[in-house]
Design a protein around this motif. Sequence first.
Motif, PDB file in Angstrom:
ATOM      1  N   THR A 174      35.951  45.202  37.807  1.00 51.84           N
ATOM      2  CA  THR A 174      36.402  45.172  36.414  1.00 51.84           C
ATOM      3  C   THR A 174      35.619  46.192  35.587  1.00 51.84           C
ATOM      4  O   THR A 174      34.378  46.159  35.553  1.00 51.84           O
ATOM      5  N   ARG A 206      41.945  53.319  35.516  1.00 53.57           N
ATOM      6  CA  ARG A 206      42.640  52.774  36.696  1.00 53.57           C
ATOM      7  C   ARG A 206      42.753  53.801  37.819  1.00 53.57           C
ATOM      8  O   ARG A 206      43.040  53.438  38.960  1.00 53.57           O
ATOM      9  N   HIS A 262      40.636  46.098  37.405  1.00 57.20           N
ATOM     10  CA  HIS A 262      41.031  45.573  36.105  1.00 57.20           C
ATOM     11  C   HIS A 262      40.292  46.354  35.021  1.00 57.20           C
ATOM     12  O   HIS A 262      39.179  46.841  35.234  1.00 57.20           O
ATOM     13  N   GLU A 312      39.098  46.098  30.945  1.00 58.63           N
ATOM     14  CA  GLU A 312      38.930  45.363  29.696  1.00 58.63           C
ATOM     15  C   GLU A 312      38.452  46.355  28.634  1.00 58.63           C
ATOM     16  O   GLU A 312      37.300  46.783  28.639  1.00 58.63           O
TER      17      GLU A 312
END
Length: 369
Positions: free
Chosen positions: A38, A65, A72, A74
């Motif tokens: 993440t 990405r 993931h 955030e």
Amino acid sequence: MTIEPRLLEALSRVQDPELRRPITELGMVDSATLSNGTAKVRVLLTIAGCPMRSTIEADVDAALRAVAEVQHVELTLGVMSPEQRAELRESLVSRSIPFSDPASLTRVISIASGKGGVGKSSLTANLACAMATDGLRVGLIDADVHGFSIPGLLGIPHASPTRVDEMILPPVAHGVKVISIGMFVPDNKPVIWRGPMLHRALEQFLTDVHFGDLDVLLLDLPPGTGDIAISVSQLLPGSELVVITTPQAAAAQVAERAGSIAVSTGQKVIGVIENMSWLQLPDGSTMEVFGSGGGMELAHRLELVLGTEVPLLGQVALDPMLRAGGDKGIPLVISHPEAPAALQITAIARALTHRPRGLAGRPLGVSPR
């Protein structure tokens, strides 16, 4: 501030849509960590109401990405503090005019005409887009304060520049950074200004607007030899002139005055463009609606007056699609690049930008050991 090197490398490929610089260089990346697949990133916007917020979000998400370890993302958006904005502004803006610096490699070209109605603004907008399509970094100043039309011709009639304190970020249309007094005048109201205010407006465009590094800066001048033409020669003494005319003899005679101003200002006239040279008829023949020979005659007259070579850069056909493109805000070189008039404009743009440029008197940034 915690920044994971792999994420920093990815974010360095994200450019601020208005400043056209990597967000990592602008101090917009506040933190970037990677844990268990993440990526947690906090990006600082220059102002709270940043109009390019969604674009920055999408570009940051796509860049992160692309990192193999990231599963993931955030993303948190914050806003720069006044101190951070001041530091950013200090790093970007000089109170002097960057394009008047003898060391500047930006080619500054003013597009002039003797009178209105010769298609000067339409040609300027198309030339700018043709240069940008060729991969050049192009800026465009609508210096026709009383008769501004560039925003509409480029499809941004209601665009508002973003302000970062005293710094103005110009909107971008078709890859061209654009500024016009029309972006500050509500409801198409007339601008009723005299000489000193016109000079100050142009000066502010050249000092407060952050164009960044440009290959070419075009100025759409008002017709004639009035206050703005004189101000350009004072504020941008290294600028060059291109004169627009139609084939009509009377138009060429009036246009001669616009080019002859270079005798007093010391600017260089680098060429003449003849617009509306002929109309292509359905049967394949051509009609010279406004006569013929005006462009060549103007170039010859300016050579005699200035004592330097003034080439006829090209002749542009009278094409209804060029007018329609201006009404729609999509220049012909973008909407129909294969049209004869578009090809002619593109050829002229390349002739202007591919001219060799001397480095005499310019610092090269090297010193003997």
